[in-house]
Design an enzyme around this catalytic site. Structure first.
Site, PDB file in Angstrom:
ATOM      1  N   HIS A  57       0.843  -1.212   0.000  1.00  0.00           N
ATOM      2  CA  HIS A  57       0.000   0.000   0.000  1.00  0.00           C
ATOM      3  C   HIS A  57       0.872   1.254   0.000  1.00  0.00           C
ATOM      4  CE1 HIS A  57      -3.266  -2.564   2.124  1.00  0.00           C
ATOM      5  NE2 HIS A  57      -3.698  -2.308   0.909  1.00  0.00           N
ATOM      6  N   LYS A  70     -16.875  -6.957   6.540  1.00  0.00           N
ATOM      7  CA  LYS A  70     -15.936  -7.869   7.210  1.00  0.00           C
ATOM      8  C   LYS A  70     -15.697  -7.374   8.638  1.00  0.00           C
ATOM      9  CE  LYS A  70     -13.405  -7.182   3.001  1.00  0.00           C
ATOM     10  NZ  LYS A  70     -12.183  -6.567   2.522  1.00  0.00           N
ATOM     11  N   ARG A 111      -1.558  -6.313  -8.420  1.00  0.00           N
ATOM     12  CA  ARG A 111      -0.321  -7.048  -8.128  1.00  0.00           C
ATOM     13  C   ARG A 111      -0.104  -8.171  -9.125  1.00  0.00           C
ATOM     14  NH1 ARG A 111      -2.574  -7.971  -2.283  1.00  0.00           N
ATOM     15  NH2 ARG A 111      -4.290  -8.275  -3.718  1.00  0.00           N
ATOM     16  N   SER A 128      -3.091  -7.595   2.771  1.00  0.00           N
ATOM     17  CA  SER A 128      -3.468  -7.423   4.179  1.00  0.00           C
ATOM     18  C   SER A 128      -3.972  -8.748   4.748  1.00  0.00           C
ATOM     19  CB  SER A 128      -4.576  -6.383   4.312  1.00  0.00           C
ATOM     20  OG  SER A 128      -4.111  -5.136   3.888  1.00  0.00           O
TER      21      SER A 128
HETATM   22  O1  PNS Z   1      -8.917  -2.887  -0.026  1.00  0.00           O
HETATM   23  P1  PNS Z   1     -10.152  -3.445  -0.650  1.00  0.00           P
HETATM   24  O2  PNS Z   1     -10.964  -4.208   0.395  1.00  0.00           O
HETATM   25  O3  PNS Z   1      -9.880  -4.256  -1.886  1.00  0.00           O
HETATM   26  O4  PNS Z   1     -11.041  -2.161  -1.106  1.00  0.00           O
HETATM   27  C1  PNS Z   1     -12.294  -2.337  -1.705  1.00  0.00           C
HETATM   28  C2  PNS Z   1     -13.034  -0.984  -1.802  1.00  0.00           C
HETATM   29  C3  PNS Z   1     -13.135  -0.328  -0.452  1.00  0.00           C
HETATM   30  C4  PNS Z   1     -12.272  -0.088  -2.745  1.00  0.00           C
HETATM   31  C5  PNS Z   1     -14.449  -1.257  -2.406  1.00  0.00           C
HETATM   32  O5  PNS Z   1     -15.060  -2.287  -1.696  1.00  0.00           O
HETATM   33  C6  PNS Z   1     -15.353  -0.026  -2.370  1.00  0.00           C
HETATM   34  O6  PNS Z   1     -15.123   0.938  -3.060  1.00  0.00           O
HETATM   35  N1  PNS Z   1     -16.396  -0.091  -1.546  1.00  0.00           N
HETATM   36  C7  PNS Z   1     -17.326   0.989  -1.355  1.00  0.00           C
HETATM   37  C8  PNS Z   1     -18.726   0.613  -1.843  1.00  0.00           C
HETATM   38  C9  PNS Z   1     -18.817   0.781  -3.334  1.00  0.00           C
HETATM   39  O7  PNS Z   1     -18.676   1.859  -3.888  1.00  0.00           O
HETATM   40  N2  PNS Z   1     -19.071  -0.344  -4.012  1.00  0.00           N
HETATM   41  C10 PNS Z   1     -19.165  -0.413  -5.451  1.00  0.00           C
HETATM   42  C11 PNS Z   1     -17.789  -0.594  -6.057  1.00  0.00           C
HETATM   43  S1  PNS Z   1     -17.909  -1.659  -7.404  1.00  0.00           S
END
Ligand code: PNS
Length: 190
Positions: free
Chosen positions: A19, A43, A92, A130
């Site tokens: 990150h 989660k 990645r 993570s």
């Molecule tokens: O680190 P992560 O868990 O891969 O991040 C995922 C994240 C937070 C970027 C994604 O779940 C998100 O943007 N969630 C907010 C809800 C949202 O907008 N969902 C639609 C996205 S397709």
């Protein structure tokens, strides 16, 4: 340098060297980068949002065009509220691609003016996530080199609260030998 605000959203539970690598790369190409922690994740997180916010603030203090924030609900709505023009995400390996593509296209459907930009972290972090860091740390394995030292220390404290007490006492000036003895006794009892 790209003018305007980019958002780097994620869970950051905990922040890893991958990150941080991406944040540093992003900070070089965007005028302003907002690292945004999702608050309403389903989660059950290891670190609270406040803990993640604190860790990320400490880790990015040297980057003047980076700030840390949290958000709830749809990411595109949050992006709009900041007048952001880009979403930054890291890829990645090929395995990340499918999920990232879906997410980028869904976000584009929701807000066509917002572009998703993908960057690759340094290859030495290509296997670091993570989830795996939590798994290794929870099983008592070493995470040195995978996460910044601050995070390593927080993981230690989280998984063995005795460390926190130990550090506090060391600061208070108690001898290391005494502390080692007390800790051995405590572990025997446990
Ligand atoms: O680190 P992560 O868990 O891969 O991040 C995922 C994240 C937070 C970027 C994604 O779940 C998100 O943007 N969630 C907010 C809800 C949202 O907008 N969902 C639609 C996205 S397709």
């Amino acid at each position: 340098m790209h003018k305007g605000i980019a958002i780097y959203p994620g869970s950051f539970d905990p922040p890893t060297n991958g990150h941080l690598d991406l944040i540093e790369r992003g900070a070089k190409i965007f005028e302003e980068l907002v690292v945004a922690i999702l608050r309403n994740s389903e989660k059950s997180p290891m670190f609270s949002v406040a803990e993640r916010l604190e860790m990320l603030r400490e880790l990015t203090g040297h980057l003047k065009n980076v700030r840390i924030d949290t958000f709830d609900g749809l990411m595109v709505e949050y992006a709009k509220s900041l007048d952001a023009t880009c979403i930054l995400r890291g890829i990645r390996a090929i395995s990340d691609y499918e999920y990232e593509l879906q997410m980028a296209l869904m976000n584009r459907k929701l807000e066509p003016t917002l572009e998703t930009v993908f960057m690759m972290p340094a290859d030495k972090y290509s296997y670091v996530s993570s989830r795996l860091v939590r798994e290794v740390a929870q099983a008592g394995g070493p995470v040195k080199g995978l996460v910044p030292e601050v995070v390593e220390q927080k993981l230690r404290e989280k998984l063995d609260p005795a460390y926190k007490l130990r550090d506090a006492r060391l600061i208070e000036g108690l001898g290391k030998k005494d502390l080692d003895k007390r800790e051995k006794k405590r572990k025997k009892k446990a």
